[in-house]
Design an enzyme around this catalytic site. Structure first.
Site, PDB file in Angstrom:
ATOM      1  N   SER A 139      43.594 -28.299  -4.295  1.00 22.55           N
ATOM      2  CA  SER A 139      42.347 -29.079  -4.224  1.00 22.55           C
ATOM      3  C   SER A 139      41.394 -28.648  -5.354  1.00 22.55           C
ATOM      4  O   SER A 139      41.769 -28.743  -6.513  1.00 22.55           O
ATOM      5  CB  SER A 139      41.750 -28.926  -2.824  1.00 22.55           C
ATOM      6  OG  SER A 139      41.008 -30.072  -2.501  1.00 22.55           O
ATOM      7  N   ASP A 182      48.426 -36.715   2.622  1.00 22.05           N
ATOM      8  CA  ASP A 182      47.077 -36.177   2.408  1.00 22.05           C
ATOM      9  C   ASP A 182      46.048 -37.222   2.835  1.00 22.05           C
ATOM     10  O   ASP A 182      45.955 -38.307   2.254  1.00 22.05           O
ATOM     11  CB  ASP A 182      46.881 -35.805   0.931  1.00 22.05           C
ATOM     12  CG  ASP A 182      45.597 -35.016   0.696  1.00 22.05           C
ATOM     13  OD1 ASP A 182      45.633 -34.076  -0.121  1.00 22.05           O
ATOM     14  OD2 ASP A 182      44.567 -35.342   1.339  1.00 22.05           O
ATOM     15  N   HIS A 189      45.974 -32.649   4.055  1.00 27.64           N
ATOM     16  CA  HIS A 189      45.330 -31.932   2.954  1.00 27.64           C
ATOM     17  C   HIS A 189      45.301 -30.420   3.160  1.00 27.64           C
ATOM     18  O   HIS A 189      45.586 -29.654   2.244  1.00 27.64           O
ATOM     19  CB  HIS A 189      43.892 -32.453   2.777  1.00 27.64           C
ATOM     20  CG  HIS A 189      43.248 -31.913   1.541  1.00 27.64           C
ATOM     21  ND1 HIS A 189      43.624 -32.276   0.271  1.00 27.64           N
ATOM     22  CD2 HIS A 189      42.245 -30.993   1.396  1.00 27.64           C
ATOM     23  CE1 HIS A 189      42.882 -31.618  -0.619  1.00 27.64           C
ATOM     24  NE2 HIS A 189      42.038 -30.844   0.039  1.00 27.64           N
TER      25      HIS A 189
END
Ligand code: NFK
Length: 287
Positions: free
Chosen positions: A105, A234, A266
């Site tokens: 991320s 995700d 995620h």
């Protein structure tokens, strides 16, 4: 020398800390892992990589996680400077010549920023100045120059492994206007626009004006390769950010490959066994 599960500080703040999941001097690879959390979520730390470190440790890979200071306490480019400082600390303490990095991320954002860290940090300082914000966590130019010299001398990157990352914050906010964590980390639109190579407007211009600037990436673009992974499950990021990064890597002539697969949600991807196997493959070690 070897160590297992050691926590070491690289600065005065409690978050300026690394976790040495395992280190053995005869291991052939060292992987540094950088967590996500939108630059601000205290629930995301180097512990996100528990499973990954266990698996790779069993395959003779050194794994070290970096914690970095979080927003809103600090603003961009402090997160990136912390990561640089930690990398210099690790490479000097463990005398590792070559390292690979995996980021999830915004941890992946930090890896992208590392490729052109000087220009991005310079633009970060400029954005704070333009916004009239004094960021006390920033080092002065002299200390910054010393950090750059130490990074160039001690850190050679082999592989950048991007896991469900954010790479163009301008496009992110167009797709997800509710992602207000960006505004905790960046003081202005200019700050997050100039924060990565995919959206910057001044990155090149600084390139042009400043002729003694290194005209390549901060190190030879061919000296490392990239791998991009994105989970089809995700729920917080579509494939768009990853597609933008792949386009950029191609344009920049950075060797890369990618996978788009059901690797969990995620906050599950970085724990998925297939990500560990994929990283091991990319490290050119037998699976
Ligand atoms: N949990 C974070 C949000 C977050 O981490 C996030 C949300 C959407 C897309 C990416 C995210 N994180 C990237 O590091 C927060 O609440 O600030």
């Amino acid at each position: 020398m070897s160590s297992s599960d050691e926590y070491i500080s690289y600065g005065d703040d409690p978050l300026q800390e690394i976790r040495v999941f395992n280190y053995h001097k005869d291991n052939l690879r060292t992987l540094i892992v950088v967590h996500g959390g939108g630059w601000r979520d205290p629930r995301n730390t180097y512990n996100d990589f528990d499973e990954l470190a266990l698996f790779l440790g069993s395959k003779k890979v050194n794994v070290i996680g970096i914690n970095y200071r979080l927003s809103p306490k600090v603003k961009h480019p402090v997160h990136l400077i912390d990561v640089l400082s930690a990398l210099v600390y690790i490479s000097k303490k463990y005398n590792v010549k070559e390292i690979s990095l995996a980021g999830h991320s915004v941890g992946a954002t930090l890896l992208l920023q590392l490729i052109d860290y000087k220009r991005i940090i310079e633009l970060g300082y400029e954005s704070l100045q333009l916004a009239g914000v004094t960021e006390s966590a920033l080092p002065d130019k002299k200390d910054l120059q010393k950090l750059y010299e130490e990074y160039e001398t001690n850190v050679k990157v082999q592989l950048l492994y991007f896991i469900d990352g954010i790479f163009n914050i301008v496009e992110l906010l167009k797709e997800y206007p509710s992602y207000d964590f960006v505004h905790d980390a960046f003081v202005s639109t200019n700050a997050y626009t100039e924060a990565t190579q995919l959206s910057w407007t001044k990155g090149d211009s600084v390139h042009d004006h400043d002729h003694d600037h290194d005209h390549d990436h901060d190190y030879n673009a061919k000296s490392y390769s990239a791998f991009v992974c994105h989970s089809s499950q995700d729920e917080l990021l579509s494939i768009n950010q990853t597609q933008l990064l792949i386009n950029y890597l191609h344009t920049a002539g950075i060797p890369h490959a990618f996978t788009f697969a059901p690797l969990g949600k995620h906050e599950e991807v970085y724990r998925h066994p297939n990500v560990g196997i994929s990283i091991l493959q990319q490290l050119d070690l037998d699976v």
